[in-house]
Design a protein around this motif. Structure first.
Motif: not given
Length: 355
Positions: A69-92
């Motif tokens: 993805t584009p670079h991840v910055m705190e509080g920005e759009y792509w950080e939210s995408i990565h946050s969702g990915i991390r939550h999925a990994l926690e579920e599995f």
């Protein structure tokens, strides 16, 4: 022991690509009738039986998933995408998944190309792609297709590709909605400013192209004659932003509202705050920290959320279930668009994406 028939073998026997065979096996569409008949004939001939049951070996195996993805910055759009990915990994968490993250400068096509070239050489089981530049991304997907590596898009699907699935908002409708909102709150006869990022490589982001098309189509369909004035934004030189805005407002005296078709609306809101500007209406996208601040402070009138956390969560969840269970996948997945105001933002829980 008889050798197991691979997708590559079926493709060669049917005279089609491996990607075509994969789409037929998993009922993902986008194939010709002649190709389908040829593949199904081969499947019957070799008595192909896909293994859809999970085994103990599947649980023990370690899966390698590339995320770009584009670079991840705190509080920005792509950080939210990565946050969702991390939550999925926690579920599995019982599944062994190694994530390799490759990010690039979304305002520089050459940065994107360099990163994608690295990914093309990576031994991955699957890839999650946050696309920006169409030509470069299509080039990567063709390389993944050749290697039979499944990939999922977040934020934006692309034509001429064959993803396992995509998770995105409808960017055309998003632009259409922005036009509807801004023209409903600006004075009659005033002009509309549109913030547009200047990118190295002179190519617009795929999402921006779709949103601008929706925006313009709304104006055309409703016979709205407000002039749209481009506001250049040099992301690589943020120190020039105030000067660029000052020059714009000096030459454009009839601006009644501004729209921002990417997540950078907070830049305009902060400029309004610093300069005491409260008579120009503002419609922006994405619930980033700067945008939420601008909404709460009254400088942004409407903020449209695209559920990026949900997109990231579903992308990783879908890939894991596909890799483990070969679970059938729905290709087209659109997330909802939420219109937030100063009065409603306090009641909105953008992180409630796992229900």
């Amino acid at each position: 022991m008889q050798r197991k028939v691979r997708i590559k073998d079926i493709a060669e026997m049917a005279g089609v690509s491996a990607g075509t065979v994969d789409r037929i096996l998993h009922n993902r569409g986008n194939v010709s009738e002649s190709a389908r008949i040829a593949v199904e004939k081969v499947l019957k001939k070799v008595n192909y039986k896909p293994n859809i049951h999970i085994s103990g070996l599947s649980l023990k195996r370690k899966y390698k998933v590339v995320i770009t993805t584009p670079h991840v910055m705190e509080g920005e759009y792509w950080e939210s995408i990565h946050s969702g990915i991390r939550h999925a990994l926690e579920e599995f968490e019982n599944i062994r998944v190694q994530c390799l993250i490759y990010t690039y400068n979304q305002y520089d096509i050459y940065s994107c190309r360099e990163v994608h070239d690295q990914i093309a050489q990576t031994d991955a089981d699957a890839v999650i792609i946050g696309a920006t530049f169409k030509e470069v991304t299509v080039r990567l997907t063709k390389q993944l297709d050749e290697r039979e590596i499944p990939y999922v898009f977040v934020d934006s699907p692309l034509e001429d590709t064959s993803p396992l699935a995509f998770f995105t908002s409808d960017h055309y409708i998003c632009g259409y909605l922005v036009a509807k909102l801004i023209t409903s709150i600006i004075p009659s006869g005033s002009d509309i400013g549109m913030l547009q990022a200047v990118r190295i490589g002179a190519q617009s982001a795929n999402t921006s192209i779709l949103r601008k098309q929706g925006f313009n189509d709304y104006l055309s369909e409703k016979s709205i004659t407000n002039s749209v004035r481009r506001i250049p934004f040099t992301a690589m030189e943020p120190e020039k932003f105030d000067q660029q805005l000052e020059e714009f407002f000096q030459t454009q005296q009839n601006i009644g509202g501004i729209v921002v078709l990417n997540s950078r609306g907070g830049l305009i809101a902060d400029y309004f705050d610093r300069n005491g500007i409260d008579d120009i209406r503002l419609v922006c996208l994405d619930l980033t920290a700067p945008n939420i601040r601008g909404l709460k402070n009254g400088y942004i009138d409407f903020l449209i959320g695209q559920e990026p956390e949900h997109q990231g969560f579903l992308a990783m969840k879908t890939l894991i279930e596909y890799l483990i269970y070969r679970k059938p996948v729905k290709v087209e997945n659109y997330t909802q668009l939420d219109i937030l105001t100063k009065e409603t933002i306090g009641y909105y829980n953008q992180f409630n994406f796992m229900s």
